[in-house]
Motif scaffolding. Structure first.
Motif, short mmCIF file in Angstrom:
data_model
loop_
_atom_site.label_atom_id
_atom_site.label_comp_id
_atom_site.label_asym_id
_atom_site.label_seq_id
_atom_site.Cartn_x
_atom_site.Cartn_y
_atom_site.Cartn_z
N LEU A 64 0.85 -1.19 0.00
CA LEU A 64 0.00 0.00 0.00
C LEU A 64 0.89 1.24 0.00
O LEU A 64 1.74 1.39 0.87
CB LEU A 64 -0.92 -0.01 1.22
CG LEU A 64 -2.01 1.07 1.26
CD1 LEU A 64 -3.01 0.87 0.14
CD2 LEU A 64 -2.71 1.04 2.62
N ILE A 65 0.68 2.14 -0.97
CA ILE A 65 1.57 3.28 -1.16
C ILE A 65 0.75 4.57 -1.13
O ILE A 65 -0.11 4.79 -1.99
CB ILE A 65 2.30 3.19 -2.51
CG1 ILE A 65 3.10 1.88 -2.59
CG2 ILE A 65 3.21 4.40 -2.73
CD1 ILE A 65 3.53 1.52 -4.00
N ASP A 82 0.41 -6.17 3.21
CA ASP A 82 1.61 -6.73 3.85
C ASP A 82 2.63 -5.64 4.16
O ASP A 82 3.32 -5.70 5.18
CB ASP A 82 2.26 -7.75 2.92
CG ASP A 82 1.32 -8.88 2.55
OD1 ASP A 82 1.02 -9.69 3.44
OD2 ASP A 82 0.88 -8.93 1.38
N ILE A 83 2.75 -4.67 3.25
CA ILE A 83 3.70 -3.56 3.40
C ILE A 83 2.92 -2.27 3.22
O ILE A 83 2.14 -2.13 2.29
CB ILE A 83 4.82 -3.62 2.32
CG1 ILE A 83 5.48 -5.00 2.28
CG2 ILE A 83 5.84 -2.51 2.56
CD1 ILE A 83 6.30 -5.34 3.49
N LEU A 84 3.13 -1.30 4.12
CA LEU A 84 2.48 0.00 4.00
C LEU A 84 3.55 1.08 3.97
O LEU A 84 4.28 1.27 4.94
CB LEU A 84 1.53 0.24 5.18
CG LEU A 84 0.38 -0.77 5.31
CD1 LEU A 84 0.77 -1.89 6.27
CD2 LEU A 84 -0.90 -0.09 5.79
N LEU A 85 3.66 1.74 2.84
CA LEU A 85 4.64 2.81 2.67
C LEU A 85 3.91 4.14 2.79
O LEU A 85 3.17 4.55 1.90
CB LEU A 85 5.33 2.70 1.31
CG LEU A 85 6.32 3.81 0.94
CD1 LEU A 85 7.41 3.94 2.00
CD2 LEU A 85 6.93 3.56 -0.43
N PRO A 100 1.33 -3.52 -6.11
CA PRO A 100 1.21 -2.17 -5.60
C PRO A 100 -0.23 -1.66 -5.60
O PRO A 100 -0.91 -1.72 -6.63
CB PRO A 100 2.08 -1.34 -6.55
CG PRO A 100 2.04 -2.10 -7.84
CD PRO A 100 1.91 -3.55 -7.47
N ILE A 101 -0.67 -1.18 -4.45
CA ILE A 101 -1.99 -0.55 -4.32
C ILE A 101 -1.75 0.93 -4.03
O ILE A 101 -1.19 1.27 -2.99
CB ILE A 101 -2.82 -1.19 -3.20
CG1 ILE A 101 -3.00 -2.70 -3.47
CG2 ILE A 101 -4.17 -0.51 -3.06
CD1 ILE A 101 -3.67 -3.45 -2.34
N ALA A 102 -2.14 1.77 -4.95
CA ALA A 102 -1.86 3.20 -4.84
C ALA A 102 -2.98 3.92 -4.10
O ALA A 102 -4.16 3.65 -4.32
CB ALA A 102 -1.69 3.80 -6.24
N VAL A 103 -2.59 4.84 -3.23
CA VAL A 103 -3.54 5.69 -2.51
C VAL A 103 -3.38 7.12 -3.00
O VAL A 103 -2.26 7.65 -3.04
CB VAL A 103 -3.33 5.63 -0.98
CG1 VAL A 103 -4.32 6.55 -0.27
CG2 VAL A 103 -3.49 4.20 -0.48
N THR A 104 -4.49 7.74 -3.36
CA THR A 104 -4.48 9.13 -3.79
C THR A 104 -5.69 9.83 -3.21
O THR A 104 -6.66 9.18 -2.81
CB THR A 104 -4.48 9.24 -5.34
OG1 THR A 104 -4.41 10.61 -5.72
CG2 THR A 104 -5.75 8.62 -5.92
N ARG A 105 -5.65 11.14 -3.16
CA ARG A 105 -6.77 11.88 -2.58
C ARG A 105 -7.92 12.07 -3.55
O ARG A 105 -9.04 12.35 -3.13
CB ARG A 105 -6.30 13.24 -2.07
CG ARG A 105 -5.38 13.16 -0.85
CD ARG A 105 -5.00 14.54 -0.38
NE ARG A 105 -4.21 15.25 -1.38
CZ ARG A 105 -3.86 16.53 -1.31
NH1 ARG A 105 -4.28 17.25 -0.27
NH2 ARG A 105 -3.12 17.10 -2.23
N HIS A 106 -7.64 11.95 -4.84
CA HIS A 106 -8.65 12.31 -5.83
C HIS A 106 -8.88 11.18 -6.83
O HIS A 106 -7.93 10.67 -7.43
CB HIS A 106 -8.23 13.57 -6.57
CG HIS A 106 -7.95 14.73 -5.67
ND1 HIS A 106 -8.93 15.35 -4.92
CD2 HIS A 106 -6.79 15.38 -5.37
CE1 HIS A 106 -8.39 16.32 -4.20
NE2 HIS A 106 -7.10 16.36 -4.45
N ALA A 107 -10.14 10.83 -7.05
CA ALA A 107 -10.49 9.78 -8.00
C ALA A 107 -10.07 10.13 -9.42
O ALA A 107 -9.87 9.23 -10.24
CB ALA A 107 -12.00 9.52 -7.95
#
Length: 208
Positions: A71-72, A137-140, A94-101
């Protein structure tokens, strides 16, 4: 290397003394890398910090393995994009996190296996959906702040949380039945560390 060869400078020691915005500078040979063919000056100037930070976090600190769900946060930024690419190179997910869809398609094109947009999705619920209910498993965490609490909720027990590339914390107690949740955490109580039998212990001074 020979005089005249294009190079990339890594971290410059004593940057305030030596500097790097100059026509000439002197640095240790260990700080100089040959610039790969086809890589332009602009890309060369930008790539080192982003890629070395992401590599240090995922490879050197977290020892990410093939198949790990990573999770990034801040995935739209330079370090986040580098982390997505490095995770793919390892064989991780990789699972990307962003503020905007609105950034979702761009991040999928950049290599993210899935994107969580926090303006319309709950991080923990979305991550569990993308990991078959297991959690990451991993959170960056490239943001560092109150959002860390939501990231811990999205982790599986035993997951590794990294802030930048210096802080590594193992999360053993997450959500149900533990009496400890990411909701209890703050910037100075990073996460729960230790063995599963030590789920009450919290770190106030993150390890280096």
């Amino acid at each position: 290397m020979a005089p005249g060869d294009p190079v990339i400078l890594t971290a410059v020691p004593d940057a305030s003394v030596r500097g790097s915005y100059a026509e000439y500078t002197t640095v240790p040979a260990s700080r100089v890398l040959a610039r790969p063919a086809g890589l332009g000056v602009v890309e060369s100037a930008a790539i080192w910090v982003a890629c070395s930070t992401a590599y240090g976090a995922l490879v050197e600190k977290a020892t990410t393995r093939p198949g790990d769900h990573v999770l990034i946060t801040a995935a739209s930024g330079s370090v986040g994009r580098a982390a997505v690419q490095i995770a793919n190179q390892i064989g991780a997910v990789p699972i990307a996190v962003t503020r905007h869809a609105a950034k979702e398609d761009d991040l999928l094109t950049a290599g993210a296996a899935a994107v969580v947009a926090t303006d319309h999705a709950d991080i923990a619920e979305a991550v569990r959906h993308h990991t078959g209910g297991n959690g990451a498993d991993i959170l960056l965490d490239l943001v560092w702040g109150p959002g860390l609490q939501d990231l811990v909720d999205a982790a599986r027990p035993g997951a590794t949380v990294i802030a930048g590339k210096k802080i590594v914390v193992t999360v053993w107690a997450v959500l149900h039945g533990s009496g400890v949740s990411g909701r209890n955490l703050s910037a100075d109580t990073v996460a729960v560390s230790g063995s599963p039998g030590q789920t009450g212990r919290r770190l106030r001074s993150p390890p280096s």
